[in-house]
Scaffold this motif. Structure first.
Motif: not given
Length: 330
Positions: A202-210
């Protein structure tokens, strides 16, 4: 205490795990023969040189990928196998079931039904008739919409669950600032895994967090939300991606309904027909393609269960899932 509720529909068993009136997990079984627990003889048709893997064919013509073969087994030999994973349908192809050599003292046997499988577990199980409203009261229709559409709303955003050949992908969208959106999505993700019966990769694409602190905060929240979940996970990388891996035995609800929309729509329509309360002949209105997909034995079972005559009306303007059932005068 959580309780499994089980329904035996036409062509389908379904079950929901209900706690405090809400569905926290769900299972659907369409009765495929080659599913986990099935034990039967099969002929090895491919044996990979120097390996213990191959392909075997069962008496009904179904094939499975096999692991754990005795090195002495050759192509053409018949071996007793146990199915460990059902077939997984994907876009343009179907992954074969997986099997292993059965134990030396094993005997051929069918796979356990969904009801038998649940009763072998630790939680109580209660069978309810299809005409019962318990499933509806717990939110079955909402769950069905999520499984068919793959979209799950949560406060501040939504998840989009997509089955792919490599893994199940979960994308997160919303209007909150990225750190807040990522954290808000975590409870919805944890709930979706059980509610939609998602396993495997399962791949979860969260928002990019710098900011690394934001990524660590999401990792901690995810670890807490998945407490008790049987699987492994990676930490969030710099692009917001997290991978989960759990045992895969059967297609998720999203994968099943996405790859077999006609089968899902037909089972839903027959379930509706069983629940029509008014007297009279049952009239089922459906798209022509859905009408053509009805096995004769399923229609006979509907007649047997309801004690009614059944008529069909084909409507080319209906979508596959747009069918409905009603009672009319004879």
């Amino acid at each position: 205490m959580a309780e499994w509720l089980h329904e035996a529909g036409i062509g389908e068993e379904r079950a929901i795990l209900v706690e405090r009136g809400e569905i926290i997990a769900a299972r659907v079984d369409w009765g495929e023969m080659l599913r986990p627990g099935f034990i039967g003889p099969a002929q090895v048709i491919v044996k990979h040189k120097g390996a213990r893997r191959g392909i075997a064919r069962f008496a009904d013509g179904g094939e499975a990928l096999v692991d754990g073969l005795d090195p002495a087994v050759t192509e053409g030999a018949t071996v007793l196998l146990r199915i460990t994973r059902a077939a997984i349908a994907e876009k343009g192809r179907t992954k074969l079931p997986q099997a292993r050599a059965a134990a030396a003292d094993a005997a051929p046997s069918p796979a356990p039904s969904l009801l038998e499988d649940l009763r072998a577990g630790p939680l109580p199980v209660r069978s309810v008739p299809v005409t019962d409203r318990t499933f509806d009261e717990a939110g079955w229709h909402e769950l069905l919409e999520q499984a068919q559409g793959g979209e799950i709303a949560f406060a501040g955003g939504s998840l989009l669950v997509s089955p792919t050949p490599a893994m199940t992908l979960i994308d997160i969208d919303g209007t909150l600032p990225p750190p807040m959106l990522a954290r808000a999505a975590v409870p919805a993700i944890a709930a979706a895994l059980a509610r939609l019966d998602i396993g495997g990769s399962i791949g979860i694409d969260f928002p990019t967090l710098a900011d690394r602190r934001d990524r660590l905060a999401v990792d901690a929240a995810l670890a807490e939300a998945l407490a008790g979940w049987k699987g492994e996970r990676t930490a969030m990388n710099g692009f917001g991606f997290v991978q989960l891996v759990a045992r895969l035995e059967r297609p998720s609800l999203v994968a099943r309904f996405a790859r077999h929309p006609a089968g899902a729509a037909l089972r839903t329509l027959l379930r509706q027909a069983e629940r029509v309360p008014d007297p009279g002949v049952l009239l089922l209105t459906a798209a022509p393609a859905l009408r053509r997909a009805v096995p004769a034995e399923w229609e006979a079972e509907l007649v047997r269960r309801t004690g009614r005559c059944v008529r069909w009306h084909e409507d080319a303007g209906l979508a596959l899932d747009g069918g409905f059932a009603q009672a009319i005068a004879a």
